[in-house]
Design a protein around this motif. Structure first.
Motif, PDB file in Angstrom:
ATOM      1  N   THR A 270       0.825  -1.212   0.000  1.00  0.00           N
ATOM      2  CA  THR A 270       0.000   0.000   0.000  1.00  0.00           C
ATOM      3  C   THR A 270       0.858   1.262   0.000  1.00  0.00           C
ATOM      4  N   ASN A 273       2.493   1.613  -3.434  1.00  0.00           N
ATOM      5  CA  ASN A 273       1.497   2.039  -4.407  1.00  0.00           C
ATOM      6  C   ASN A 273       1.200   3.538  -4.271  1.00  0.00           C
ATOM      7  N   ILE A 277       1.698   6.270  -7.227  1.00  0.00           N
ATOM      8  CA  ILE A 277       0.573   7.089  -7.680  1.00  0.00           C
ATOM      9  C   ILE A 277       0.922   8.576  -7.606  1.00  0.00           C
ATOM     10  N   PRO A 298      -5.663   5.620 -15.991  1.00  0.00           N
ATOM     11  CA  PRO A 298      -6.464   6.383 -15.025  1.00  0.00           C
ATOM     12  C   PRO A 298      -6.180   5.916 -13.599  1.00  0.00           C
ATOM     13  N   LEU A 299      -6.443   6.779 -12.635  1.00  0.00           N
ATOM     14  CA  LEU A 299      -6.136   6.500 -11.232  1.00  0.00           C
ATOM     15  C   LEU A 299      -6.725   5.172 -10.768  1.00  0.00           C
ATOM     16  N   ALA A 300      -7.948   4.873 -11.185  1.00  0.00           N
ATOM     17  CA  ALA A 300      -8.603   3.637 -10.744  1.00  0.00           C
ATOM     18  C   ALA A 300      -7.882   2.391 -11.236  1.00  0.00           C
ATOM     19  N   GLN A 301      -7.079   2.531 -12.293  1.00  0.00           N
ATOM     20  CA  GLN A 301      -6.350   1.388 -12.846  1.00  0.00           C
ATOM     21  C   GLN A 301      -4.912   1.301 -12.338  1.00  0.00           C
ATOM     22  N   GLN A 302      -4.551   2.165 -11.402  1.00  0.00           N
ATOM     23  CA  GLN A 302      -3.193   2.166 -10.865  1.00  0.00           C
ATOM     24  C   GLN A 302      -3.067   1.364  -9.571  1.00  0.00           C
ATOM     25  N   THR A 303      -4.144   0.746  -9.103  1.00  0.00           N
ATOM     26  CA  THR A 303      -4.138   0.018  -7.838  1.00  0.00           C
ATOM     27  C   THR A 303      -3.555  -1.386  -8.000  1.00  0.00           C
ATOM     28  N   ALA A 306      -6.201  -3.650  -9.498  1.00  0.00           N
ATOM     29  CA  ALA A 306      -6.421  -3.421 -10.931  1.00  0.00           C
ATOM     30  C   ALA A 306      -5.329  -4.080 -11.762  1.00  0.00           C
ATOM     31  N   SER A 309      -5.983  -7.839 -11.804  1.00  0.00           N
ATOM     32  CA  SER A 309      -7.103  -8.167 -12.681  1.00  0.00           C
ATOM     33  C   SER A 309      -6.703  -8.067 -14.148  1.00  0.00           C
TER      34      SER A 309
END
Length: 330
Positions: A270, A273, A277, A298-303, A306, A309
């Motif tokens: 965490t 990450n 970010i 995009p930010l949501a795909q940087q986790t 993500a 997946s």
């Protein structure tokens, strides 16, 4: 005295809790307490190495530590993969990888590790594309002419790759299949050394990451025939897509991510990450990536979730294709 000390210690613990402090176990140190190593699976000077060096100094600043970039080239990036898979799961060793190292290698090579199970995803950092490029003295000036030239010289042209089963190799195999052409693959220890030979005219073509090729295309040192994407690159709008150039559907996304060894604690992942970010949000980093033909997701795909997946989806997509093509290590 023992009773007095016990009482004082109890009061101290209560006080620390009230002000938000934590009593760490003996010997525990906050991450990172030591310098870190970012393992690059290819030779210095290549596209993956370039991205690593752009990010490493800034991530180190975010984490208040030092990050050493270590190039561990060879065997399509699998030597580096084994090195990181065996590393201590304490966050001090991480790796940058991509579609080739963390998807294709698992379908092509016999590995001493699992490209999915033996790593902890940290962050998706870039979505790239490939360019179909050639030496500047090549007779062909567009993709249709290149295909015609290859057909006129069957088995004689040479295509540089970063090794058997890498993205450049797989792209070349599909190009052959789609066009009915035949040429020889020349493996190198990375895309950087291969590009040196392309610029020098020692090999004929490459299916190369835009981040490795664009500067040479813009300087006139090599020719670009097409982008392996349905849309043109914002940083090179004059290069046609494969659809526009007459080879519809040859789409390849050369994405990059960061991984840590399996079982790296969630709190460390965490923290890593969050640092990545923050760096990816910096305007200077975004501009540099754009210049290299790399799109920051995009930010949501940087986790981490993500990346996990996406890697799973890419594995399910490409493994059957690679196995059906019977791509073998050279």
């Amino acid at each position: 005295m023992r009773g007095l000390w016990a009482g004082l210690r109890g009061d101290l613990i209560v006080l620390c809790a009230l002000v938000g402090w934590a009593i760490a176990p003996a010997g525990a140190q906050p991450f990172p307490s030591r310098p870190m190593t970012l393992v690059v699976p290819f030779a210095a000077g290549g596209p993956t190495d370039t991205l690593a060096r752009i990010l490493s100094e800034r991530i180190a600043a975010e984490l208040h530590t030092t990050i050493v970039v270590e190039n561990v080239a060879g065997a399509s990036g699998s030597i580096a993969g084994a090195r990181v898979a065996r590393a201590a799961a304490d966050g001090t060793t991480i790796t940058i990888g991509h579609w080739g190292t963390h998807v294709l290698n698992g379908a092509i090579l016999k590995l001493p590790y699992d490209v999915v199970a033996d790593f902890e995803p940290v962050a998706m950092i870039a979505m790239g594309t490939q360019l179909i490029v050639g030496r500047k003295t090549l007779e062909a000036n567009n993709l249709k002419e290149l295909i015609a030239w290859l057909k006129a010289h069957p088995g004689k042209a040479t295509a540089g790759t970063a090794g058997a089963g890498t993205g450049a190799h797989v792209a070349g195999v599909f190009f052959k299949d789609k066009t009915g052409t035949d040429f020889q693959f020349v493996p190198y220890r990375g895309a950087g050394p291969a590009m040196i030979d392309l610029v020098a005219g020692q090999i004929d073509i490459m299916f190369d990451q835009a981040s490795n090729s664009l500067a040479h295309v813009k300087s006139g040192a090599i020719k670009a025939f097409a982008v392996t994407s349905p849309t043109r690159l914002a940083s090179a709008p004059d290069i046609p897509t494969v659809d526009e150039a007459g080879l519809s559907g040859l789409y390849i996304s050369y994405w990059h991510g960061i991984w840590a060894p399996k079982n790296t604690p969630k709190e460390i992942v965490t923290k890593l990450n969050a640092a990545i970010i923050a760096v990816l949000a910096e305007p200077s980093v975004r501009q540099r990536f754009a210049e290299l033909g790399q799109e920051i997701p995009p930010l949501a795909q940087q986790t981490p979730a993500a990346l996990a997946s996406f890697q799973k989806a890419e594995t399910e997509k490409w493994w059957p294709i690679v196995k059906a093509a019977d791509i073998k290590p050279e």
